[in-house]
Write a protein that holds these residues in place. Structure first.
Motif, PDB file in Angstrom:
ATOM      1  N   THR A 145       0.828  -1.205   0.000  1.00 10.60           N
ATOM      2  CA  THR A 145       0.000   0.000   0.000  1.00 10.60           C
ATOM      3  C   THR A 145       0.860   1.251   0.000  1.00 10.60           C
ATOM      4  OG1 THR A 145      -1.780  -1.189   1.141  1.00 10.60           O
ATOM      5  CG2 THR A 145      -1.871   1.211   1.171  1.00 10.60           C
ATOM      6  N   GLU A 149       0.618   4.096  -2.851  1.00 13.19           N
ATOM      7  CA  GLU A 149       0.391   5.516  -2.571  1.00 13.19           C
ATOM      8  C   GLU A 149       1.463   6.374  -3.237  1.00 13.19           C
ATOM      9  OE1 GLU A 149      -2.259   6.538  -1.360  1.00 13.19           O
ATOM     10  OE2 GLU A 149      -3.071   5.028   0.003  1.00 13.19           O
ATOM     11  N   ARG A 191      -7.616  -0.974  -0.540  1.00 11.42           N
ATOM     12  CA  ARG A 191      -7.338   0.444  -0.799  1.00 11.42           C
ATOM     13  C   ARG A 191      -7.863   0.845  -2.178  1.00 11.42           C
ATOM     14  NH1 ARG A 191      -6.927   4.690  -2.687  1.00 11.42           N
ATOM     15  NH2 ARG A 191      -5.254   6.246  -2.549  1.00 11.42           N
ATOM     16  N   VAL A 192      -7.626   0.016  -3.168  1.00 14.01           N
ATOM     17  CA  VAL A 192      -8.098   0.316  -4.520  1.00 14.01           C
ATOM     18  C   VAL A 192      -9.618   0.249  -4.586  1.00 14.01           C
ATOM     19  CG1 VAL A 192      -8.088  -0.494  -6.908  1.00 14.01           C
ATOM     20  CG2 VAL A 192      -5.951  -0.424  -5.606  1.00 14.01           C
ATOM     21  N   ASP A 195     -11.473   3.416  -3.472  1.00 14.43           N
ATOM     22  CA  ASP A 195     -11.147   4.692  -4.120  1.00 14.43           C
ATOM     23  C   ASP A 195     -11.884   4.806  -5.449  1.00 14.43           C
ATOM     24  OD1 ASP A 195      -9.998   6.896  -5.353  1.00 14.43           O
ATOM     25  OD2 ASP A 195      -8.002   6.485  -4.541  1.00 14.43           O
ATOM     26  N   SER A 197     -11.626   6.896  -7.688  1.00 16.91           N
ATOM     27  CA  SER A 197     -10.786   7.396  -8.781  1.00 16.91           C
ATOM     28  C   SER A 197      -9.934   6.302  -9.400  1.00 16.91           C
ATOM     29  CB  SER A 197      -9.873   8.520  -8.273  1.00 16.91           C
ATOM     30  OG  SER A 197      -8.844   8.014  -7.434  1.00 16.91           O
ATOM     31  N   ARG A 219      -5.767   4.510 -13.198  1.00  8.45           N
ATOM     32  CA  ARG A 219      -6.209   5.791 -12.662  1.00  8.45           C
ATOM     33  C   ARG A 219      -7.233   6.407 -13.614  1.00  8.45           C
ATOM     34  NH1 ARG A 219      -1.886   9.861 -10.159  1.00  8.45           N
ATOM     35  NH2 ARG A 219      -3.909  10.838  -9.842  1.00  8.45           N
TER      36      ARG A 219
END
Length: 222
Positions: A145, A149, A191-192, A195, A197, A219
């Motif tokens: 992670t 980031e 985490r992905v 999100d 975005s 992205r």
């Protein structure tokens, strides 16, 4: 069915078309006593194809090992200014990687940096390097992670990121695991997923390297 998986990888050899430079890279790694944890030839071809399909010119790799995946990545990049920055913790591994990259005729394309991944990623940020189009993360799994980031700060809209070895023979789906490598895989996937975005999926894989899989992320456009 490991024997079947390996047999299929062997059958695919003409399609994958691993050449002498790549075979010699693996041979040099074995001779130097490096762990045999590099991607397989079909997986390397996939990285190269992802780079080419995406039209990537600049790639970032976290976890060089002996440079096998680095060579595949570099070959998939396009443009006269194609470039790979690859990060390796172990100086001995980096030395083998530099020799392998040079033997493949890519010394002017690949920059091998030695040090802790988080430190070197922060250094790249401080240098204000141009955004990377493609990122391949294949290093210590508990730091997945943190690497993601940093990679998001070093890329722009539309960039593609790949995190290797996230399925861990199915342990990814085990909520009771205490294995730090699996916890690192679960954390980066979650985490992905959280999100909006980021667009992502996990592809499970089998082959000569066993049962595993990778996280593929894109992205969103600006």
């Amino acid at each position: 069915m490991p024997n079947v998986w390996t047999a299929v990888d062997d059958y695919l050899a003409p399609l994958v078309a691993e050449d002498d430079a790549l075979r010699e890279a693996n041979a040099a790694a074995e001779a130097a006593g490096l762990p045999a944890i590099q991607v397989s030839a079909p997986q390397g071809r996939l990285l190269s194809l992802l780079a080419r399909v995406h039209g990537a010119r600049r790639a970032l790799e976290v976890g060089t090992l002996a440079g096998y995946s680095t060579i595949w990545l570099a070959r998939g990049l396009t443009g006269p200014d194609r470039h790979v920055t690859t990060i390796e913790l172990d100086p001995r591994h980096a030395e083998v990687a530099r020799a392998n990259v040079a033997r493949a005729g890519l010394a002017d394309v690949v920059d091998v940096r030695v040090g802790r991944g988080v430190d070197l990623l922060a250094q790249l940020e401080a240098e204000g390097v141009a955004p990377f189009d493609l990122v391949f993360i294949d290093a210590d799994k508990p730091s997945n992670t943190a690497y993601l980031e940093a990679a998001l700060r070093l890329t722009g809209p539309g960039a593609v990121l790949v995190v290797d070895n996230v399925v861990r023979e199915g342990a990814l789906a085990n909520p009771a695991t205490t294995d730090e490598r699996v916890l690192g895989a679960r954390a980066v996937v979650e985490r992905v997923a959280a999100d909006p975005s980021l667009e992502g999926t996990v592809i499970q894989t089998v082959g000569a390297k066993g049962y595993d899989g990778f996280l593929l992320v894109r992205r969103a456009d600006a």
